[in-house]
Design an enzyme around this catalytic site. Structure first.
Site, mmCIF file in Angstrom:
data_model
loop_
_atom_site.group_PDB
_atom_site.id
_atom_site.type_symbol
_atom_site.label_atom_id
_atom_site.label_comp_id
_atom_site.label_asym_id
_atom_site.label_seq_id
_atom_site.Cartn_x
_atom_site.Cartn_y
_atom_site.Cartn_z
ATOM 1 N N THR A 293 -49.824 17.635 -29.368
ATOM 2 C CA THR A 293 -49.908 16.204 -29.046
ATOM 3 C C THR A 293 -50.772 15.877 -27.839
ATOM 4 O O THR A 293 -50.769 14.743 -27.371
ATOM 5 C CB THR A 293 -48.486 15.667 -28.766
ATOM 6 O OG1 THR A 293 -47.976 16.361 -27.607
ATOM 7 C CG2 THR A 293 -47.562 15.906 -29.934
ATOM 8 N N PRO B 264 -58.521 24.790 -32.064
ATOM 9 C CA PRO B 264 -59.233 25.559 -33.089
ATOM 10 C C PRO B 264 -60.547 24.888 -33.507
ATOM 11 O O PRO B 264 -61.440 25.549 -34.021
ATOM 12 C CB PRO B 264 -58.243 25.610 -34.257
ATOM 13 C CG PRO B 264 -57.299 24.479 -34.012
ATOM 14 C CD PRO B 264 -57.201 24.339 -32.531
ATOM 15 N N GLN C 103 -53.638 8.091 -26.913
ATOM 16 C CA GLN C 103 -54.716 7.675 -27.817
ATOM 17 C C GLN C 103 -54.201 6.946 -29.059
ATOM 18 O O GLN C 103 -54.906 6.119 -29.627
ATOM 19 C CB GLN C 103 -55.516 8.928 -28.233
ATOM 20 C CG GLN C 103 -56.807 8.663 -28.982
ATOM 21 C CD GLN C 103 -57.440 9.968 -29.484
ATOM 22 O OE1 GLN C 103 -56.914 11.054 -29.275
ATOM 23 N NE2 GLN C 103 -58.583 9.868 -30.142
ATOM 24 N N TYR D 170 -48.519 16.056 -20.644
ATOM 25 C CA TYR D 170 -49.162 15.232 -21.674
ATOM 26 C C TYR D 170 -48.705 13.778 -21.521
ATOM 27 O O TYR D 170 -47.527 13.458 -21.673
ATOM 28 C CB TYR D 170 -48.850 15.753 -23.087
ATOM 29 C CG TYR D 170 -49.449 17.121 -23.401
ATOM 30 C CD1 TYR D 170 -50.363 17.738 -22.542
ATOM 31 C CD2 TYR D 170 -49.103 17.802 -24.556
ATOM 32 C CE1 TYR D 170 -50.905 18.993 -22.825
ATOM 33 C CE2 TYR D 170 -49.643 19.062 -24.856
ATOM 34 C CZ TYR D 170 -50.543 19.644 -23.969
ATOM 35 O OH TYR D 170 -51.076 20.881 -24.265
HETATM 36 P P1 NDP Z 1 -58.671 20.593 -31.957
HETATM 37 O O1 NDP Z 1 -59.740 21.419 -31.376
HETATM 38 O O2 NDP Z 1 -58.268 20.892 -33.360
HETATM 39 O O3 NDP Z 1 -59.121 19.060 -31.831
HETATM 40 C C1 NDP Z 1 -58.342 18.057 -32.441
HETATM 41 C C2 NDP Z 1 -59.117 16.735 -32.436
HETATM 42 O O4 NDP Z 1 -60.303 16.841 -33.203
HETATM 43 C C3 NDP Z 1 -58.294 15.631 -33.061
HETATM 44 O O5 NDP Z 1 -57.379 15.046 -32.192
HETATM 45 C C4 NDP Z 1 -59.409 14.686 -33.519
HETATM 46 O O6 NDP Z 1 -59.864 13.968 -32.376
HETATM 47 C C5 NDP Z 1 -60.465 15.674 -33.999
HETATM 48 N N1 NDP Z 1 -60.262 16.071 -35.394
HETATM 49 C C6 NDP Z 1 -59.303 16.895 -35.894
HETATM 50 N N2 NDP Z 1 -59.436 17.075 -37.204
HETATM 51 C C7 NDP Z 1 -60.504 16.367 -37.577
HETATM 52 C C8 NDP Z 1 -61.143 16.163 -38.818
HETATM 53 N N3 NDP Z 1 -60.704 16.751 -39.918
HETATM 54 N N4 NDP Z 1 -62.238 15.349 -38.840
HETATM 55 C C9 NDP Z 1 -62.702 14.769 -37.733
HETATM 56 N N5 NDP Z 1 -62.124 14.921 -36.503
HETATM 57 C C10 NDP Z 1 -61.031 15.708 -36.430
HETATM 58 O O7 NDP Z 1 -57.338 20.708 -31.138
HETATM 59 P P2 NDP Z 1 -56.867 20.083 -29.711
HETATM 60 O O8 NDP Z 1 -57.947 20.190 -28.709
HETATM 61 O O9 NDP Z 1 -56.254 18.750 -29.969
HETATM 62 O O10 NDP Z 1 -55.717 21.090 -29.352
HETATM 63 C C11 NDP Z 1 -54.601 21.218 -30.235
HETATM 64 C C12 NDP Z 1 -53.334 21.342 -29.439
HETATM 65 O O11 NDP Z 1 -53.392 22.512 -28.632
HETATM 66 C C13 NDP Z 1 -53.037 20.219 -28.442
HETATM 67 O O12 NDP Z 1 -52.492 19.071 -29.043
HETATM 68 C C14 NDP Z 1 -52.055 20.910 -27.525
HETATM 69 O O13 NDP Z 1 -50.788 20.952 -28.121
HETATM 70 C C15 NDP Z 1 -52.645 22.305 -27.448
HETATM 71 N N6 NDP Z 1 -53.514 22.453 -26.254
HETATM 72 C C16 NDP Z 1 -53.083 23.306 -25.275
HETATM 73 C C17 NDP Z 1 -53.814 23.486 -24.122
HETATM 74 C C18 NDP Z 1 -53.300 24.421 -23.071
HETATM 75 O O14 NDP Z 1 -53.847 24.456 -21.968
HETATM 76 N N7 NDP Z 1 -52.259 25.176 -23.337
HETATM 77 C C19 NDP Z 1 -55.090 22.791 -23.900
HETATM 78 C C20 NDP Z 1 -55.480 21.948 -25.006
HETATM 79 C C21 NDP Z 1 -54.718 21.823 -26.145
HETATM 80 P P3 NDP Z 1 -60.466 12.466 -32.460
HETATM 81 O O15 NDP Z 1 -59.770 11.764 -33.565
HETATM 82 O O16 NDP Z 1 -60.226 11.895 -31.131
HETATM 83 O O17 NDP Z 1 -61.916 12.654 -32.741
#
Ligand code: NDP
Length: 329
Positions: free
Chosen positions: A20, A209, A27, A54
């Protein structure tokens, strides 16, 4: 859904999980948050990732309400929190016994649960003795307030030190790490931690990822509207997405999209499946601001089979960043 053991534990975590960061309480609205969690749960995702930092705790409050209203049996899902950045005052941050204990209690309140399944140290704290952190986590475990504890973005040496302290004092060592892992960020998971998987039984709950959306291709032509880069507090992400280093990745992203098309899947699906090909990834945490994104990304599991050794090699050749001692053959 596929389920994998979290490191050497018996805990079965879904290969895809849901987080999240920047979305819940920030957002997206609460209704979308609810729809996302229900879509995830209905698809077999059993792990929901959160952190005290968060949206300054609001993300956990939103998730807590959704969990409560869902009626899902508590033994069907895994929920996490992370401790490190709880506030601006000196006692509200870091990994002291005081902050760890208070952060856990606050997360339990916000998430409206009796215990956290996973509790992470969100970063390493060089100003707190590692013994103090290991003892604090061990005590929370004995009190039944957390079931497993782990780290996030700790270096291999610090994780090993935590194990040594735990072993010497008969305490429970960290089970899992939450590192960044994606096609553009491989070194730590594939190289630095390579001995920790077998020697310490380390599991990983990998984040970003999709490299925060870069691996969807949506940033190829600049910064599109309606994405996380518009959030005022993410200035650093905006500058990263427009940096020269990132710009140089765009031809690779375009070629990766072509490979995905050849395989009959989308680029996000291939990028997520690529992470899961690494057997040391226990779960890949997905982020999404829209249900359609999550539904698309859930298709990554179907793409796993298409990622044959030949395709993996083609991707490696294109990326040119495979560490010297790969963890998979
Ligand atoms: P991703 O790299 O998968 O990015 C996700 C974002 O990419 C979405 O919120 C969206 O953003 C965009 N997206 C995802 N799928 C699609 C799609 N099919 N088509 C187009 N845009 C897409 O993962 P996060 O960076 O969100 O990280 C995932 C989780 O990992 C976090 O929620 C958190 O729980 C954890 N995390 C942990 C950290 C740590 O320090 N331990 C640091 C960062 C994350 P949008 O709609 O805004 O374009």
């Amino acid at each position: 859904m596929e389920y994998r053991n979290l490191g050497k534990s018996g805990l079965k975590v879904s290969a895809l999980s849901f987080g999240t960061w920047v979305t819940f309480g920030n957002q997206i609205d609460d209704r979308t948050a609810r729809d996302l969690m229900h879509t995830a749960y209905d698809a077999g995702i059993n792990f929901f990732d959160n952190a005290e930092v968060y949206a300054n705790g609001r993300s956990e409050e939103v998730m807590g309400r959704i969990l409560k209203e869902s009626g899902w049996p508590r033994d069907t899902y895994i929920v996490s929190s992370k401790v490190f950045w709880g506030g601006d005052r000196p006692t509200q941050r870091g990994l002291s016994r005081k902050h760890i204990t208070e952060a856990c209690h606050a997360a339990l309140r916000r998430l409206q649960v009796d215990y956290l399944d996973l509790f992470f140290c969100h970063r390493a704290d060089r100003e707190t003795p590692i013994e103090e952190t290991v003892w604090a986590m061990n005590d929370l475990m004995r009190q039944g307030k957390i079931l497993y504890w782990g780290t996030s973005e700790w270096d291999a040496q610090r994780i090993t030190e935590a194990h040594m302290v735990a072993r010497a004092q008969n305490l429970v060592p960290p089970l899992m790490e939450q590192p960044q892992y994606n096609m553009f960020h491989r070194e730590r998971v594939e190289f630095e931690y390579r001995h920790l998987y077998d020697h310490l039984g380390l599991g990983t709950t990998i984040w970003s990822p999709l490299a925060s959306g870069l691996l969807t291709g949506k940033y190829n032509a600049g910064l599109p509207e309606g994405t996380r880069v518009q959030l005022p507090e993410l200035e650093w992400l905006r500058s990263k997405m427009t940096s020269e280093e990132t710009r140089q990745l765009i031809p690779k992203i375009q070629q990766l999209a072509q490979i995905a098309q050849d395989l009959g899947c989308t680029l996000p699906q291939m990028a997520i499946a690529w992470c899961l090909k690494n057997p040391h990834v226990s779960t890949a945490i997905l982020g999404a601001s829209r249900v359609e994104q999550l539904k698309e990304n859930l298709g990554a599991l179907a793409a796993l089979e298409a990622l044959t050794p030949e395709v993996m090699e083609r991707v490696d050749t294109l990326l040119g960043n495979k560490p010297h001692f790969p963890v998979y053959g």
